[in-house]
Design a protein around this motif. Structure first.
Motif, mmCIF file in Angstrom:
data_model
loop_
_atom_site.group_PDB
_atom_site.id
_atom_site.type_symbol
_atom_site.label_atom_id
_atom_site.label_comp_id
_atom_site.label_asym_id
_atom_site.label_seq_id
_atom_site.Cartn_x
_atom_site.Cartn_y
_atom_site.Cartn_z
ATOM 1 N N SER A 39 2.986 1.162 -0.199
ATOM 2 C CA SER A 39 2.088 0.062 0.147
ATOM 3 C C SER A 39 0.739 0.279 -0.521
ATOM 4 O O SER A 39 0.291 1.412 -0.687
ATOM 5 C CB SER A 39 1.877 0.008 1.665
ATOM 6 O OG SER A 39 3.074 -0.359 2.321
ATOM 7 N N TYR B 266 -3.113 -0.774 0.217
ATOM 8 C CA TYR B 266 -4.074 -1.342 1.170
ATOM 9 C C TYR B 266 -5.346 -1.709 0.415
ATOM 10 O O TYR B 266 -5.862 -0.884 -0.345
ATOM 11 C CB TYR B 266 -4.378 -0.315 2.272
ATOM 12 C CG TYR B 266 -3.285 -0.223 3.309
ATOM 13 C CD1 TYR B 266 -2.055 0.349 2.997
ATOM 14 C CD2 TYR B 266 -3.477 -0.719 4.599
ATOM 15 C CE1 TYR B 266 -1.041 0.418 3.950
ATOM 16 C CE2 TYR B 266 -2.464 -0.645 5.554
ATOM 17 C CZ TYR B 266 -1.255 -0.087 5.225
ATOM 18 O OH TYR B 266 -0.255 -0.026 6.158
ATOM 19 N N LYS C 25 -3.917 -9.271 -6.467
ATOM 20 C CA LYS C 25 -2.557 -9.169 -5.925
ATOM 21 C C LYS C 25 -1.512 -9.588 -6.964
ATOM 22 O O LYS C 25 -0.454 -8.975 -7.071
ATOM 23 C CB LYS C 25 -2.436 -10.014 -4.659
ATOM 24 C CG LYS C 25 -3.231 -9.437 -3.490
ATOM 25 C CD LYS C 25 -3.077 -10.277 -2.230
ATOM 26 C CE LYS C 25 -3.823 -9.622 -1.057
ATOM 27 N NZ LYS C 25 -3.814 -10.493 0.144
ATOM 28 N N ARG D 10 1.508 -7.201 -8.289
ATOM 29 C CA ARG D 10 2.918 -7.573 -8.150
ATOM 30 C C ARG D 10 3.597 -7.796 -9.496
ATOM 31 O O ARG D 10 4.816 -7.627 -9.614
ATOM 32 C CB ARG D 10 3.054 -8.792 -7.249
ATOM 33 C CG ARG D 10 2.690 -8.446 -5.785
ATOM 34 C CD ARG D 10 3.119 -9.576 -4.884
ATOM 35 N NE ARG D 10 4.493 -9.878 -5.183
ATOM 36 C CZ ARG D 10 5.538 -9.284 -4.600
ATOM 37 N NH1 ARG D 10 5.358 -8.394 -3.658
ATOM 38 N NH2 ARG D 10 6.751 -9.605 -4.942
ATOM 39 N N ASN E 247 4.190 -3.347 -1.302
ATOM 40 C CA ASN E 247 3.677 -4.099 -0.154
ATOM 41 C C ASN E 247 2.165 -4.151 -0.222
ATOM 42 O O ASN E 247 1.521 -3.139 -0.501
ATOM 43 C CB ASN E 247 4.066 -3.403 1.152
ATOM 44 C CG ASN E 247 5.552 -3.340 1.312
ATOM 45 O OD1 ASN E 247 6.218 -4.362 1.332
ATOM 46 N ND2 ASN E 247 6.085 -2.122 1.410
ATOM 47 N N LEU E 248 1.612 -5.299 0.079
ATOM 48 C CA LEU E 248 0.165 -5.479 0.018
ATOM 49 C C LEU E 248 -0.371 -5.756 1.409
ATOM 50 O O LEU E 248 0.082 -6.675 2.091
ATOM 51 C CB LEU E 248 -0.169 -6.652 -0.903
ATOM 52 C CG LEU E 248 0.274 -6.463 -2.354
ATOM 53 C CD1 LEU E 248 0.212 -7.774 -3.117
ATOM 54 C CD2 LEU E 248 -0.594 -5.414 -3.031
ATOM 55 N N ILE E 249 -1.324 -4.930 1.845
ATOM 56 C CA ILE E 249 -1.925 -5.104 3.162
ATOM 57 C C ILE E 249 -3.438 -5.182 2.999
ATOM 58 O O ILE E 249 -4.038 -4.323 2.358
ATOM 59 C CB ILE E 249 -1.620 -3.907 4.091
ATOM 60 C CG1 ILE E 249 -0.140 -3.549 4.085
ATOM 61 C CG2 ILE E 249 -2.143 -4.149 5.498
ATOM 62 C CD1 ILE E 249 0.706 -4.299 5.049
ATOM 63 N N ASP E 250 -4.040 -6.204 3.577
ATOM 64 C CA ASP E 250 -5.491 -6.322 3.544
ATOM 65 C C ASP E 250 -6.118 -5.522 4.681
ATOM 66 O O ASP E 250 -5.765 -5.726 5.842
ATOM 67 C CB ASP E 250 -5.910 -7.792 3.716
ATOM 68 C CG ASP E 250 -5.393 -8.667 2.587
ATOM 69 O OD1 ASP E 250 -5.623 -8.304 1.423
ATOM 70 O OD2 ASP E 250 -4.749 -9.696 2.873
ATOM 71 N N ILE F 12 1.980 -15.028 -1.380
ATOM 72 C CA ILE F 12 0.685 -14.500 -1.821
ATOM 73 C C ILE F 12 -0.353 -15.615 -1.716
ATOM 74 O O ILE F 12 -0.135 -16.713 -2.217
ATOM 75 C CB ILE F 12 0.732 -14.037 -3.295
ATOM 76 C CG1 ILE F 12 1.945 -13.156 -3.580
ATOM 77 C CG2 ILE F 12 -0.588 -13.370 -3.688
ATOM 78 C CD1 ILE F 12 1.751 -11.704 -3.302
ATOM 79 N N GLU G 270 2.261 -13.968 -11.072
ATOM 80 C CA GLU G 270 3.529 -13.489 -11.641
ATOM 81 C C GLU G 270 4.265 -14.611 -12.362
ATOM 82 O O GLU G 270 4.442 -15.692 -11.800
ATOM 83 C CB GLU G 270 4.479 -13.007 -10.527
ATOM 84 C CG GLU G 270 4.063 -11.800 -9.764
ATOM 85 C CD GLU G 270 4.794 -11.745 -8.416
ATOM 86 O OE1 GLU G 270 5.978 -11.395 -8.391
ATOM 87 O OE2 GLU G 270 4.156 -12.076 -7.399
#
Lengths: 256, 256, 256
Positions: free
Chosen positions: A3, A5, A21, A25, A32-35, B34, B60
């Motif tokens: 992930s 963050y 993002k 990607r 996985n992208l978490i803010d 996203i 993307e």
């Protein structure tokens, strides 16, 4: 899958976070992208460092932490990767990561070198978050090592959040955050307070505060905040407005 | 798995964005979602078109772009799918997608026809983002083709962001964005400026600006923004407030 | 994999939402996280209950709904799990979930008991969202049953959003939301209005409103909102400011 963050002062109105993002990607589709937050006070490295410090205990071990509070973008500050404890940090070398790294004990710092990665050609100089830190985070998430993307440097910028002056019957600390409820989060550790009632002396006001185990009492309250720091809180009110204080203000606590 | 990138003027306080995401994931559970931005100025198609244009190079390839800035919801504007370059766009036909599509060269436009999809019965008329564009995006992400969900139409609404008047010693352009730092992003391409110093004439003010390679200089700066447009920036200050300009304002640059 | 939908009044500036997400992903790495909203009015359980009610029809069946609007954190209110219809709710027992649960018919309520889970030791008392509700949601998403994490209780707090007084030629209801466009969403069901024109009587103003099928007409409009409630809307304007009303205000509709 690893992930990433994210913590920045970019806000979420503009295309900046979306672009970072998209870059991540594109280079590492399964990440996985978490803010954590994009609401760090603009250009306020100390505020960003504190929000990140508050969050870090709840970040998945093994994660990459991409932090961009970067008033010096385009100037000489180094882009870095830091390996410390269970985390890998990517961002500018300006102190943003120090309070967390400090708690991890051992650490390794790498100055990012994007020559040979294809990134240098597309770097605009005004948005390293998108052009350097996001792609480097993605490459790390997808298996590159810090050695592939930079070379070791000896030290990193430090930033001390915890300066508190202790005297006879008083403490002098600092407001590290005002949260969206108006709670005033100080840099005073909860354990330093062994009295039920204090005098709070802010730059432009003073008030009495009493200890409470929750946010539901009356008047100004001393609460053990969610990261074990002293918070000043006004039950269903806004303690920050009540005291007239904001992030960065000095605050004195007196019990005699 | 395909990603869906979202851009709207819905803000994030209400249930609107959550509902669109729920619809998409219900119909196509493995899709990635996203956010580009939900902070487009309310009803401002041009602003949305510009934010999307800024972002698109970092989206993307192969993604679906779901865009809803839709002051005409419930009226006669067409719901469309556009295939252009590596992207599929879904949203209202009001110019929102044009600046990106324009850069892709070839494109195909489909008017969405939801008869036979089960969606028509549940359409409320006031929230096509949820009732039409989100489910159509999900169906496309999970394998439907535009032909299954609409029929070809010949053209789409155009919207020109790039009108700049060039004269002897001056340029007249427009403010396309004010970002959350207060940077004033114009529609003037950086390459059009070949002087180190200009006079900026805004509707209610004027100021001198000098070129800088970063945001860290003194006074009002001309900066090559992250999408190669001229930005006016005030070091650690708010250029938009300083000049008194906002999105949509005309701006004149004079060097003689 | 199960999705967790989040709704809170935490805002997104602070580390709070990020910490909850980190906790969830640490305990259940494959879970999907979807934000409904973190912009519920501070401490306003009714507002949160309504935003959740608006969203619920578009939440994936089988999801966990993690809701934290919790002015009573640290006091005696119960932490609960509710199974109702296709959803599992996790949060404080203060009415937040009732409007949705009410529509599901049958339901089961469990009082969360974190003894034996390892969570009790780390609970700070001021942030149950992170210390209790997030980890419990994660454990449920990864296979635990409510019986493993609590014990059945008989009832839950109710909260009635739908009190409308009907008289001869008038209705008296309430403003449940003002959305970010300024639309005034009432608790009056659209079907209750069978006239083309009404008098709207707000606490400090009154105005005539006419029915419209979309947001694009002139003057103050009655619109069938996206959840079949009466909305008052001002074409490309802000109806809330025009009428001087906010969430919680009473509103009278008169047609005679």
């Amino acid at each position: 899958m690893t992930s990433v963050y994210l913590i920045t002062d970019f806000g979420i109105e503009d295309y900046y976070v979306g672009a970072m993002k998209g870059v991540i990607r594109t280079l590492c589709p399964k990440v996985n992208l978490i803010d954590i937050s994009h609401g760090v006070r603009k250009f306020n490295i100390k505020h960003g460092a504190f929000v990140l410090w508050q969050a870090h205990r709840w970040v998945e071990r093994g994660s990459i932490i991409l932090g961009v509070v970067d008033p010096g973008v385009g100037t000489a500050r180094d882009p870095i990767i830091v390996k410390a404890g269970p985390f890998t940090f990517v961002g500018p070398d300006n102190g943003l990561f120090w309070p967390v790294v400090q708690e991890m004990g051992e650490y390794e710092v790498f100055k990012i070198d994007i020559r040979g990665t294809g990134l240098a050609e597309r770097r605009t100089g005004t948005f390293d978050g998108r052009d350097v830190f996001a792609p480097v985070s993605a490459m790390l998430a997808c298996g590159k090592s810090p050695d592939d993307l930079g070379f070791k440097k000896r030290s990193m910028e430090v930033l001390d959040l915890w300066k508190v002056e202790e005297g006879d019957g008083y403490l002098r600390g600092e407001v590290l955050n005002v949260d969206s409820f108006g709670n005033v989060v100080t840099n005073v550790k909860w354990d330093m307070i062994d009295t039920e009632e204090i005098q709070v002396i802010a730059p432009h006001s003073w008030a009495r505060a009493v200890k409470s185990t929750h946010y539901g009492g009356k008047g100004l309250l001393m609460v053990r905040g969610s990261t074990n720091l002293l918070e000043l809180s006004l039950a269903r009110g806004n303690a920050s407005e009540f005291l007239g204080v904001d992030v960065g203000d000095r605050i004195e606590l007196r019990w005699r």
